[in-house]
Design a protein around this motif. Structure first.
Motif, PDB file in Angstrom:
ATOM      1  N   LYS A 418       0.812  -1.213   0.000  1.00 27.40           N
ATOM      2  CA  LYS A 418       0.000   0.000   0.000  1.00 27.40           C
ATOM      3  C   LYS A 418       0.850   1.270   0.000  1.00 27.40           C
ATOM      4  O   LYS A 418       0.399   2.342  -0.391  1.00 27.40           O
ATOM      5  N   TRP A 419       2.061   1.165   0.501  1.00 26.36           N
ATOM      6  CA  TRP A 419       2.912   2.361   0.637  1.00 26.36           C
ATOM      7  C   TRP A 419       4.193   2.279  -0.192  1.00 26.36           C
ATOM      8  O   TRP A 419       5.180   2.923   0.106  1.00 26.36           O
ATOM      9  N   GLN A 429      -3.534   8.747  -4.422  1.00 25.03           N
ATOM     10  CA  GLN A 429      -3.737   8.512  -2.989  1.00 25.03           C
ATOM     11  C   GLN A 429      -3.976   9.833  -2.233  1.00 25.03           C
ATOM     12  O   GLN A 429      -4.928   9.958  -1.466  1.00 25.03           O
TER      13      GLN A 429
END
Lengths: 622, 218
Positions: A418-419, A429
């Protein structure tokens, strides 16, 4: 001296400003105290009322100071003084004082102020400060730290050993050698009447005794080097080194005034200096660059922790210290990334940057806590690139973990898919967070908005920053919600037992300095700089840049800076002493002065929160 | 009868004359909370060792208004020395006569307050008798009795120790078993009792002196 006044003196002796007074003076004041009891809601004095000829010290319980009868301005609890301002200015009471629980007050006659406190410089300074600015962070910070703002490494005082091992001029060589062996020292000061006569070192024993020149039964004065080279206790490292080189010696004798005619108070050896030199930032950075494994880096990290401890002990300026520690952390991270790339065996497919988030991104991480990081790579999402960078993220976070940075329990790390995103994905995002500001998304913002590049292509950071700034201009509601979030921890009014301490869990009855005092300032600084489109990350730098833009709010921002410095210093010191994150503080362990310093910090929090409330028109939202 | 009147020392006359002043309003009354330290519990046989006292006016404890005297025991039985360990050193001891004289000079017409006051008053009276003087003329209030009037009284229990009261009112037990220390503790209890009692009663000297009703026995 009689029992009862002594008892009262005993109660007030640790409470500033009385703590600055001599024992006899304390007894005099104690003799004049009138002990008064108040039930909850009893009035002590009223706003506008004529001043009484006394002032008050809360011995037990709590008193609220109210304006307009209803607005609580301040809470005074055990050890707090009140009613003195009106007395000194000889006007009327500006606030009403009401007991907010059963309270015992020590009423002290006005004359005692005139006779004992006014003429004591420390006591009167304390009093003047306490109502000039209600102990703002600024004043208390000055008061608590003896810090000098500039700390050149060479001017650091040399840390000499303060328990010098000595012997008399009557001692035999044999006994001297025995003392040195038992005490495990390489040198022994020979003294007469506490003044240094000479010094005996391992070298003297080797050259003059072991060779048979002198018998061990002879007196030590025959083999000592004399006169001994002396220095004063405030000698700097650089001066000490020069002195040693000049005289070709390895030990300096520290005496009260730096001459041979005063008392010996310590010894400074070449070895002590080497230890200090080893823990110097530039040496550590060089060592990082020469590291080839996680364990090499871990070694440096441990040294940097020692360095931090040394700085804090010497009351170095906290801004200076946090810069140094951040540089070291940044160098450690960079080296970890270089090592990981080498291990992967192939260069990154596209350019990228390593983002440090949260406190590390703000360059405020002093004690080693969790890692919060992410990867940003150039262009669009691409499976091959993503696979490479995820692998890199995993390797780097593993190395950092070995070095001593714990994994983030919420997995806000570059090893989490996710990062570990492309520029396009990151823009998407941030767009989502800003356009859909749910509570959860706002929470992410408070971490991810404080990103800093620790490694890689910095132009990627600039591109992302510009994108965010533009987006923000179109979404005023987002800032408003961020503002609301910044006020979620209102400023405490004072230290107030159950009100301030956490009431459940592991940290029951402890004060959470991070969430109750530091985060409100961090959040405020972030919000206000985002609003004005600035890109600083560091809380102190953020407030400084706000001062440049808004001269009329200078005082508020300055108070915030001082408060934040005080808190950062306090937390670091506390964490070092307790070998933990320093976040939770047992209130009973604080001295009254420390409590007052923290109280001053809360005042800054309150001021900045009021400013936010007005600027973002939050009254209707809350 | 006037012509039968004994000739008393000057200090006693000064003390006795202080009672000629009109008694002030309740708020202005000076209370002297006191305690004695003795070699035993029998006022006739045991010795007075020390007196400690502190003044209270209008529910305020005035530290300046304090008294403390250590006296050389008069009525002294050797065996009590071992039991009570009363041999003090370093304190400025005075004779019992001097102690009593100073105490009366300090006390004047104040209202006396003590925990289980009858005993402490009897100890002072016994010393006065040894000096050929009459008994104390002051009005006396017993904090033990006041406590029986409070809501803190437990059914069927008529006797409460100083420690019990201090615990009830959350008062720190410093300097316990030193006359002045106990007097200060008693003074704090006295003030707290007054604050408590005034919620349901109109305070007056006669109210404070009146024995508590023995509701449990009716």
């Amino acid at each position: 001296m009689n029992t009862i006044p002594l008892r009262i003196a005993d109660h007030i002796k640790n409470v500033p400003p009385f703590s600055y007074l001599e024992k006899e003076t304390l007894y005099q004041i104690a003799s004049e105290v009138v002990v008064q009891y108040f039930e909850k809601d009893d009035s002590i004095f009223t706003e506008g009322g004529e001043i009484k000829d006394c002032f008050y010290l809360v011995h037990e319980g709590a008193v609220g100071l109210f304006s307009n009868e209803t607005t609580l301005v301040e809470e005074c609890d055990e050890g707090d003084l009140f009613g003195l301002r009106a007395l000194i200015r000889k006007d009327y009471y500006k606030l009403s004082a009401v007991a907010i629980e059963e309270t015992i007050l020590y009423t002290i006659p006005a004359q005692a102020y005139e006779d004992y406190l006014k003429n004591n410089r420390q006591a009167s300074d304390f009093i003047i400060n306490s109502f000039a600015n209600k102990l703002s962070g600024k004043e208390m910070h000055k008061r608590l730290s003896k810090a000098s703002e500039v700390l050149l490494e060479d001017s650091i005082r040399a840390n000499f050993s303060k328990n010098p091992i000595t012997c008399s001029d009557e001692t035999s060589i044999e006994n001297a050698a025995q003392i040195m062996t038992v005490k495990r020292v390489g040198s022994l000061i020979v003294e007469h009447d506490k003044k240094p006569l000479g010094i005996v070192t391992d070298k003297d024993l080797r050259i003059k005794v072991a060779t048979g020149k002198f018998s061990i039964k002879e007196k030590v004065i025959h083999i000592m080097s004399s006169p001994v080279i002396c220095a004063s206790p405030d000698i700097s490292i650089a001066e000490a080194q020069i002195l040693m080189m000049k005289h070709k010696i390895t030990h300096l004798c520290i005496t009260a005034d730096g001459t041979m005619d005063t008392e010996v108070i310590g010894v400074l050896s070449e070895h002590d200096i080497i230890l200090i030199r080893e823990n110097n930032p530039s040496v550590l950075i060089k060592q990082i660059k020469r590291s080839y494994s996680a364990s090499d880096l871990k070694d440096v990290k441990e040294k940097s922790n020692q360095l931090l401890q040394q700085y804090i002990q010497q009351s170095a300026s906290i801004t200076f210290v946090s810069k140094i520690i951040s540089e070291i952390n940044s160098a450690l991270t960079s080296r970890a990334i270089e090592l990981a790339i080498e291990d992967l065996g192939s260069k990154p497919p596209v350019s990228f940057t390593w983002l440090s988030l949260g406190s590390q991104g703000r360059k405020e991480q002093m004690l080693t806590t969790d890692q919060d990081n992410a990867i940003l790579y150039e262009g669009k999402a691409d499976p091959a690139s993503k696979a490479y960078f995820l692998k890199l993220g995993k390797m780097v976070t593993n190395i950092l973990h070995e070095v001593g940075f714990e994994y983030c329990p919420a997995e806000m790390m570059a090893s989490n898919e996710k990062w570990c995103l492309s520029m396009e994905e990151w823009k998407g995002q941030f767009k989502k967070w800003i356009e859909q500001p749910t509570e959860e998304n706002i929470m992410f913002c408070t971490i991810f908005f404080d990103f800093t590049s620790f490694f890689g292509n910095e132009s990627l950071i600039t591109e992302l920053n510009d994108f965010i700034t533009n987006l923000m201009k179109k979404n005023k509601i987002f800032l408003k919600l961020l503002a609301k979030n910044a006020l979620q921890n209102p400023a405490p009014l004072g230290f107030f037992r159950q009100f301030l301490v956490e009431d459940s869990g592991e940290h029951k009855n402890q004060f959470d300095i991070k969430s109750r005092a530091m985060m409100p300032l961090v959040d405020a600084a972030r919000l206000l700089t985002l609003e004005s489109g600035q890109i600083q990350r560091n809380t102190i730098e953020r407030f400084s840049s706000l001062i440049d833009d808004e001269d009329h709010n200078k005082e508020i921002y300055e108070n915030c800076i001082e408060a934040y410095k005080t808190l950062l210093e306090f937390r670091t010191d506390h964490g070092l002493n307790n070998q933990n994150s320093g976040r939770f503080i047992v209130l009973d362990d604080l001295t009254k002065l420390e409590k007052l310093a923290l109280k001053g910090c809360f005042k800054a929090v309150k001021e900045i929160q009021n400013l936010i409330m007005v600027r973002f028109q939050l009254a209707q939202l809350l | 009868m006037f012509w039968n009147r004994k000739k008393y020392p000057e200090f006693w006359n000064a003390y006795a004359n202080s009672f000629q002043h009109k008694s002030p309003a309740f708020e202005e009354l000076r209370f002297v909370v006191f305690d004695t330290e003795t070699s035993g519990l029998n006022p006739k046989e045991d010795a007075l060792l020390s007196i400690g006292a502190i003044g209270v006016r209008n529910k305020m404890i005035r530290i300046q208004d304090h008294f403390e005297a250590y006296v050389n025991p008069k009525n002294f039985k050797k065996e009590t020395v071992e039991i009570h360990g009363i041999r003090r050193s370093g304190e400025n001891k005075i004779s019992e006569e001097e102690g009593i004289k100073n105490f009366l000079g300090y006390l004047n017409n104040a209202v006396l307050v003590a925990h289980h006051a009858a005993f402490d008053v009897a100890m002072i009276n016994a010393a006065l008798k040894r000096m050929g003087l009459p008994k104390l003329k002051n009005q006396v209030i017993d904090t033990g009795n006041l406590f029986l009037k409070s809501d803190f009284k437990e059914p069927y229990k008529e006797h409460y120790s100083l420690d019990h009261l201090a615990k009830t009112f959350n008062i720190a037990l410093h300097d316990r078993h030193n006359a002045a220390g106990d007097a200060y503790i008693t003074a704090q209890i006295f003030v707290k009792l007054l604050l408590h009692l005034e919620k349901k009663n109109t305070l007056s000297l006669s109210f404070l002196k009146r024995p508590a009703k023995r509701i449990g026995l009716l």
